[in-house]
Enzyme design. Structure first.
Site, PDB file in Angstrom:
ATOM      1  N   HIS A   1       9.013   3.010   7.227  1.00 51.74           N
ATOM      2  CA  HIS A   1       7.910   2.465   8.024  1.00 51.74           C
ATOM      3  C   HIS A   1       7.216   1.325   7.281  1.00 51.74           C
ATOM      4  O   HIS A   1       6.846   0.305   7.874  1.00 51.74           O
ATOM      5  CB  HIS A   1       6.895   3.557   8.348  1.00 51.74           C
TER       6      HIS A   1
ATOM      7  N   HIS B   1      12.086   8.165   4.833  1.00 57.87           N
ATOM      8  CA  HIS B   1      11.716   7.837   6.217  1.00 57.87           C
ATOM      9  C   HIS B   1      10.356   7.148   6.246  1.00 57.87           C
ATOM     10  O   HIS B   1      10.182   6.119   6.906  1.00 57.87           O
ATOM     11  CB  HIS B   1      11.686   9.118   7.047  1.00 57.87           C
ATOM     12  N   GLU B   2       9.410   7.693   5.511  1.00 54.05           N
ATOM     13  CA  GLU B   2       8.077   7.093   5.462  1.00 54.05           C
ATOM     14  C   GLU B   2       8.108   5.711   4.807  1.00 54.05           C
ATOM     15  O   GLU B   2       7.411   4.792   5.237  1.00 54.05           O
ATOM     16  CB  GLU B   2       7.109   8.012   4.725  1.00 54.05           C
TER      17      GLU B   2
ATOM     18  N   GLU C   1      11.137   5.140  14.933  1.00 53.80           N
ATOM     19  CA  GLU C   1      11.598   6.367  14.293  1.00 53.80           C
ATOM     20  C   GLU C   1      13.104   6.330  14.032  1.00 53.80           C
ATOM     21  O   GLU C   1      13.586   6.821  13.006  1.00 53.80           O
ATOM     22  CB  GLU C   1      11.254   7.574  15.164  1.00 53.80           C
TER      23      GLU C   1
END
Length: 327
Positions: free
Chosen positions: A177, A173-174, A222
């Site tokens: 970004h 997930h990070e 997100e």
């Protein structure tokens, strides 16, 4: 994730994202030993697949695309960001992090290092530095300064809360970004809002409007990064389990949580919010949140996991030898 209030401070504009979970317990990360299986093996629905030519727009959520285009349309935003950010800010964040956390490497918490390396390989992105910080608040976040020298920080209590597969999904997930340059755009958006507060009279009104736009963009971002997590986990239940623990998990209850029951809860929320009154309440409930509600994210990732777009991406994947198999 808990709601993040927007409170500007001198270094507020360097934070690209903060994932917030629940409460945690004391950190105790067990390093793997030879000829021993990991305590929480990374399990996927099928063999691990890497996406050699993956582009951010291949998995970017439509709302993320729309809101990113709005940011790009703001005149002078890039120039303002470049003018205000420099090597000093970069050095401050580097020294603050390296002085208060443990830098993960092949020789330091190598198990975490392997999880990050494999996730980066799957998403076709360079692995950033990874730090572990002692904290009772389960949290993970990415810091990117004008797109340079990004790094990911995870809190010790987060490691205690999640299984290895779930922890890798958070790292993915990070990485999402970074893959999508979210850190850069959030940096610029925060700078613009900070600047608006200094305008006499109407500055507060402008800043409030921008703040709502930033939160709207953050929530969309997100959803994109949850998709990145799924591309690495390759099992929607792993990502949904992270969101479930985000909503109400703790180490002592982890083995009693039920992903299917949480999905039913998410569908119930969607049904209740589909009426005119429910729609109004949901908007009021989420307008000032930097992250979508966990149940909304769970429903989104469940739907995308069954979409033709996701299946097409999986067909493009190339089998890789898992980092876990190399240990």
């Amino acid at each position: 994730m808990a709601s993040l209030s927007f409170t500007p401070h001198p270094l507020a504009f360097v934070a690209s994202n903060r994932l917030r979970f629940g409460t945690g317990s004391e950190f105790q990360f067990v390093r793997l030993q030879k000829n021993k299986k990991p305590r929480f093996p990374v399990c996927r629905a099928g063999s691990s697949l890497a996406f050699r030519h993956l582009d951010a727009d291949d998995f970017r959520h439509p709302l993320d695309k729309q809101n990113t285009q709005m940011l790009r349309a703001i005149p002078g935003l890039n120039q303002l960001g470049k003018a205000l950010l420099g090597t000093v800010t970069e050095q401050v964040m580097f020294l603050e992090n390296i002085g208060t956390s443990v830098l993960v490497s092949k020789n330091q918490l190598s198990d975490l290092h392997n999880l990050m390396a494999e996730a980066a390989e799957i998403l076709n992105v360079s692995a950033p530095d990874l730090y572990v910080r002692q904290s009772p608040v389960p949290n993970a976040y990415t810091l990117a300064i004008s797109g340079k020298q990004p790094f990911v920080v995870i809190h010790t209590s987060l490691v205690e809360l999640l299984t290895r597969a779930e922890l890798q999904a958070v790292l993915a997930h990070e990485l999402g970004h970074l893959k999508c340059d979210h850190g850069v755009w959030l940096t610029y958006a925060n700078i613009l809002t900070l600047g608006a507060y200094t305008v006499p009279g109407i500055g507060g009104i402008i800043a409030q409007t921008l703040e709502e736009q930033i939160f709207r963009w953050l929530r969309a971002a997100e959803l994109t990064c949850d998709r990145a997590a799924l591309l690495v986990a390759q099992d929607p239940k792993v990502v949904i389990s992270v969101l479930m623990k985000l909503a109400g998990g703790c180490p002592s209850l982890a083995d009693q949580l039920n992903v299917d029951a949480f999905l039913e809860q998410a569908r119930s929320y969607e049904k209740a919010a589909s009426s005119p009154v429910g729609w109004y309440i949901r908007n009021a409930q989420t307008r000032q949140l930097s992250h979508p509600l966990p149940v909304l994210r769970a429903n989104e990732i469940d739907e995308w996991s069954r979409s033709s777009a996701y299946r097409s991406l999986l067909k493009r994947g190339i089998p890789i030898r898992s980092q876990q198999q190399k240990l």
